[in-house]
Design a protein around this motif. Structure first.
Motif, short mmCIF file in Angstrom:
data_model
loop_
_atom_site.label_atom_id
_atom_site.label_comp_id
_atom_site.label_asym_id
_atom_site.label_seq_id
_atom_site.Cartn_x
_atom_site.Cartn_y
_atom_site.Cartn_z
N PRO A 155 0.64 -1.27 0.00
CA PRO A 155 -0.08 -0.03 -0.05
C PRO A 155 0.88 1.32 0.11
CG PRO A 155 -0.96 -1.57 1.47
CD PRO A 155 0.37 -2.09 1.05
N SER A 156 1.80 1.29 0.67
CA SER A 156 2.66 2.57 0.80
C SER A 156 3.65 2.81 -0.45
CB SER A 156 3.69 2.50 1.94
OG SER A 156 4.68 1.50 1.78
N GLY A 157 3.62 1.83 -1.50
CA GLY A 157 4.50 1.94 -2.57
C GLY A 157 6.15 1.56 -2.41
N GLN A 158 6.43 1.28 -1.15
CA GLN A 158 7.70 1.09 -0.65
C GLN A 158 8.37 -0.21 -1.35
OE1 GLN A 158 7.51 1.09 3.66
NE2 GLN A 158 8.12 3.28 3.61
N THR A 159 7.57 -1.07 -1.59
CA THR A 159 7.98 -2.45 -2.49
C THR A 159 7.37 -2.58 -3.66
OG1 THR A 159 8.69 -3.30 -0.14
CG2 THR A 159 8.47 -4.84 -2.08
N VAL A 160 7.72 -2.39 -4.90
CA VAL A 160 7.35 -2.69 -6.11
C VAL A 160 8.11 -3.72 -6.79
CG1 VAL A 160 6.79 -1.34 -8.42
CG2 VAL A 160 6.96 -0.08 -6.10
N ILE A 187 1.88 -12.92 -7.91
CA ILE A 187 2.82 -12.56 -6.82
C ILE A 187 2.34 -11.62 -5.81
CG2 ILE A 187 4.84 -11.08 -6.37
CD1 ILE A 187 6.19 -11.93 -8.67
N THR A 188 2.48 -11.82 -4.57
CA THR A 188 1.88 -11.24 -3.42
C THR A 188 2.84 -10.39 -2.71
OG1 THR A 188 -0.02 -12.62 -3.50
CG2 THR A 188 0.38 -11.25 -1.39
N VAL A 189 2.61 -9.19 -2.27
CA VAL A 189 3.63 -8.56 -1.52
C VAL A 189 2.88 -8.10 -0.12
CG1 VAL A 189 4.76 -6.26 -1.21
CG2 VAL A 189 4.64 -7.33 -3.38
N SER A 190 3.50 -8.43 0.88
CA SER A 190 2.82 -8.21 2.10
C SER A 190 2.49 -6.58 2.56
CB SER A 190 3.71 -8.65 3.45
OG SER A 190 5.00 -7.89 3.48
N ALA A 191 1.47 -6.30 3.34
CA ALA A 191 1.00 -5.02 3.62
C ALA A 191 2.36 -4.13 3.95
CB ALA A 191 0.11 -4.99 4.60
N ASP A 192 3.23 -4.83 4.70
CA ASP A 192 4.38 -3.62 5.21
C ASP A 192 5.52 -3.74 4.12
OD1 ASP A 192 5.58 -6.35 5.36
OD2 ASP A 192 5.80 -6.08 7.65
N ASP A 229 -4.02 -17.93 -5.56
CA ASP A 229 -3.61 -16.93 -5.13
C ASP A 229 -3.01 -17.00 -3.58
OD1 ASP A 229 -3.14 -14.08 -4.51
OD2 ASP A 229 -5.16 -13.27 -4.94
N ALA A 230 -2.54 -16.19 -2.91
CA ALA A 230 -2.11 -16.21 -1.61
C ALA A 230 -2.22 -14.96 -0.83
CB ALA A 230 -0.60 -16.64 -1.72
N SER A 231 -2.45 -15.14 0.66
CA SER A 231 -2.32 -13.84 1.30
C SER A 231 -1.26 -14.04 2.62
CB SER A 231 -3.78 -13.48 1.95
OG SER A 231 -4.33 -14.69 2.71
N LEU A 232 -0.82 -12.97 3.29
CA LEU A 232 0.01 -13.32 4.35
C LEU A 232 -0.66 -12.56 5.57
CD1 LEU A 232 3.22 -12.05 2.63
CD2 LEU A 232 2.92 -14.30 4.14
N LYS A 276 -11.17 -3.88 -11.00
CA LYS A 276 -9.59 -4.38 -10.95
C LYS A 276 -8.71 -3.14 -10.48
CE LYS A 276 -10.19 -7.04 -15.49
NZ LYS A 276 -9.89 -7.09 -16.70
N ALA A 277 -9.14 -1.84 -10.27
CA ALA A 277 -8.58 -0.84 -9.64
C ALA A 277 -8.45 -0.90 -8.03
CB ALA A 277 -9.06 0.62 -9.92
N LEU A 278 -9.34 -1.81 -7.58
CA LEU A 278 -9.34 -1.98 -6.05
C LEU A 278 -8.75 -3.44 -5.98
CD1 LEU A 278 -12.56 -0.17 -5.36
CD2 LEU A 278 -10.28 0.53 -4.61
N THR A 279 -8.20 -3.65 -4.48
CA THR A 279 -7.93 -4.86 -4.17
C THR A 279 -8.64 -5.13 -3.09
OG1 THR A 279 -5.57 -4.40 -4.55
CG2 THR A 279 -6.05 -6.20 -3.05
N PRO A 280 -9.54 -6.34 -3.17
CA PRO A 280 -10.46 -6.73 -2.09
C PRO A 280 -9.69 -7.45 -0.75
CG PRO A 280 -10.44 -8.35 -4.00
CD PRO A 280 -9.59 -7.39 -4.37
N ARG A 281 -10.10 -7.16 0.29
CA ARG A 281 -9.31 -7.60 1.41
C ARG A 281 -10.31 -7.85 2.47
NH1 ARG A 281 -8.94 -2.90 -0.33
NH2 ARG A 281 -9.26 -1.17 1.51
N PHE A 282 -9.90 -8.55 3.51
CA PHE A 282 -10.63 -8.90 4.84
C PHE A 282 -9.68 -8.01 5.64
CE2 PHE A 282 -12.23 -13.12 3.18
CZ PHE A 282 -13.38 -12.56 3.11
N VAL A 283 -10.56 -7.32 6.72
CA VAL A 283 -9.65 -6.75 7.69
C VAL A 283 -10.17 -7.01 8.98
CG1 VAL A 283 -9.39 -4.17 8.72
CG2 VAL A 283 -9.12 -4.76 6.21
N ARG A 284 -9.36 -7.30 9.85
CA ARG A 284 -10.01 -7.57 11.40
C ARG A 284 -10.18 -6.27 12.18
NH1 ARG A 284 -7.80 -8.37 16.91
NH2 ARG A 284 -8.39 -10.52 17.80
#
Length: 374
Positions: free
Chosen positions: A165-170, A210-215, A253-256, A345-353
């Motif tokens: 999300p922050s764009g630090q890892t592309v 390929i999946t990149v973690s939130a951080d 797909d995968a999620s972390l 396609k412009a939005l990433t679906p996600r579950f949030v606790r």
């Protein structure tokens, strides 16, 4: 060995019979009236179709656009148009007010690879010519160009970009590269110096996802090769391999997990949870309906999944059902969602606790509050 074996669960879909075990769904009032093409961003309704984008707050409409991108924090929309043969990029807020607009290089009228990816700060990436990426700052100045081309004379698929999300890892990756009778692939990550470094290259395995973690600290790549098991390569943000998991499932797909200690892998009808670094199985479950989204929340020992019939063309999932599985108690509960859900396609679906046993589906036309009890 016995204790480890008992952790490997094979749960199949069945009606909940345990007293007090339930899942309750409710739609956030701000999104209750949204149709499958309307999304609530920062409290503003934006309708996105293939031919038109309409901002409800201002009433502004945009037509004849080539691509639309939404920043990860959902505060900005970037629209790509083709004017006089050149790319024109305009950044709007969610009310439809223009924040900046500038022109770029020549682009093809029928280029199938055109896409735009905005950052939270207003910078953006333009993809064009299958493998070419141009990075623009908020003033419209180019600060980086990169080609992800493999140079294969036999062809390659459109390169993709994924970032945290922050764009630090592309990460830029080419899913399939044709070389003789083999399908290879490659991926590279942007360094702190804004250069790109290879993190994955294969002559005979193609990349599914390929999946990149939130951080941004971890990268998960799913690769495949005909006649072999799928491989899940878990890397740090520099491309150092941390673990490899193999499975006979055809993964999609995968999620972390937020703490990065667990990785959730899913195929069309099966979801599996593993420890990220040692690869120990934490549990698995199968469904009769196709899996659209899944994630594991270790604080609650709950695996959450959304299943249903998804159409990539319309972006709509029908016959949606939310499933919650408590891996510790080996119990499952589910509830159908009667309305159609839309995705862009412009939005990433996600579950949030949001609290213990309470979650939210974000990135859909309707924001769904999910409350579980085990």
């Amino acid at each position: 060995m016995v204790a480890k074996t008992l952790r490997i669960l094979f749960l199949f879909l069945f009606p909940s019979l345990v007293l007090g075990q339930s899942i309750e769904l409710s739609v956030s009032p701000a999104t209750s009236d949204n149709n499958p093409s309307t999304f609530t961003l920062q409290g503003d309704e934006v309708t996105i179709t293939e031919s038109n984008i309409r901002f409800a707050t201002s009433g502004n409409s945009i037509t004849s656009y080539k691509a639309v991108g939404i920043s990860p924090d959902e505060t900005l929309l970037s629209i790509l148009k083709r004017e006089s043969g050149k790319s024109k990029m305009t950044v709007y807020n969610t009310k439809g007010q223009t924040l900046m607009s500038y022109s770029g290089s020549q682009i093809g009228a029928e280029d199938p690879s055109l896409s735009i990816y905005p950052f939270n700060n207003g910078n953006l990436i333009l993809r064009e010519n299958i493998t070419h990426f141009t990075f623009y700052d908020t003033l419209g100045d180019i600060f980086k160009t990169v080609s992800n081309s493999s140079g294969s004379e036999q062809g390659e698929t459109i390169s993709k970009v994924v970032m945290n999300p922050s764009g630090q890892t592309v990460v830029l990756y080419n899913p399939k590269i044709k070389r003789g009778s083999q399908l290879g692939s490659k991926a590279q990550v942007m360094t702190a110096a804004k250069d790109f470094s290879n993190i994955l290259y294969s002559k005979d395995r193609y990349i599914k996802n390929i999946t990149v973690s939130a951080d941004g600290n971890m990268i998960v790549a799913i690769t495949a090769k005909s006649g072999t098991e799928d491989q899940v390569q878990i890397m740090d943000k520099f491309g150092n391999n941390l673990n490899t998991i193999t499975t006979d499932e055809s993964l999609t797909d995968a999620s972390l997990s937020a703490d990065l200690e667990y990785v959730t892998l899913y195929s069309e009808q099966r979801v599996m949870v593993y420890s990220t670094l040692d690869g120990d199985s934490q549990g698995a479950t199968s469904f009769r309906s196709p899996v659209f989204l899944a994630d594991y929340f270790p604080k609650d020992n709950v695996l959450l999944a959304l299943t249903g019939s998804y159409s990539e063309g319309s972006g709509i999932i029908r016959n949606a059902s939310f499933r919650a599985i408590n891996l510790e108690q080996r119990s499952i509960t589910s509830k159908e969602f009667s309305s159609s859900l839309g995705f862009s396609k412009a939005l990433t679906p996600r579950f949030v606790r949001t609290a213990k046993g309470t979650y939210r589906l974000e990135g859909a036309s309707k924001q769904i509050e999910i409350e579980t009890s085990f």
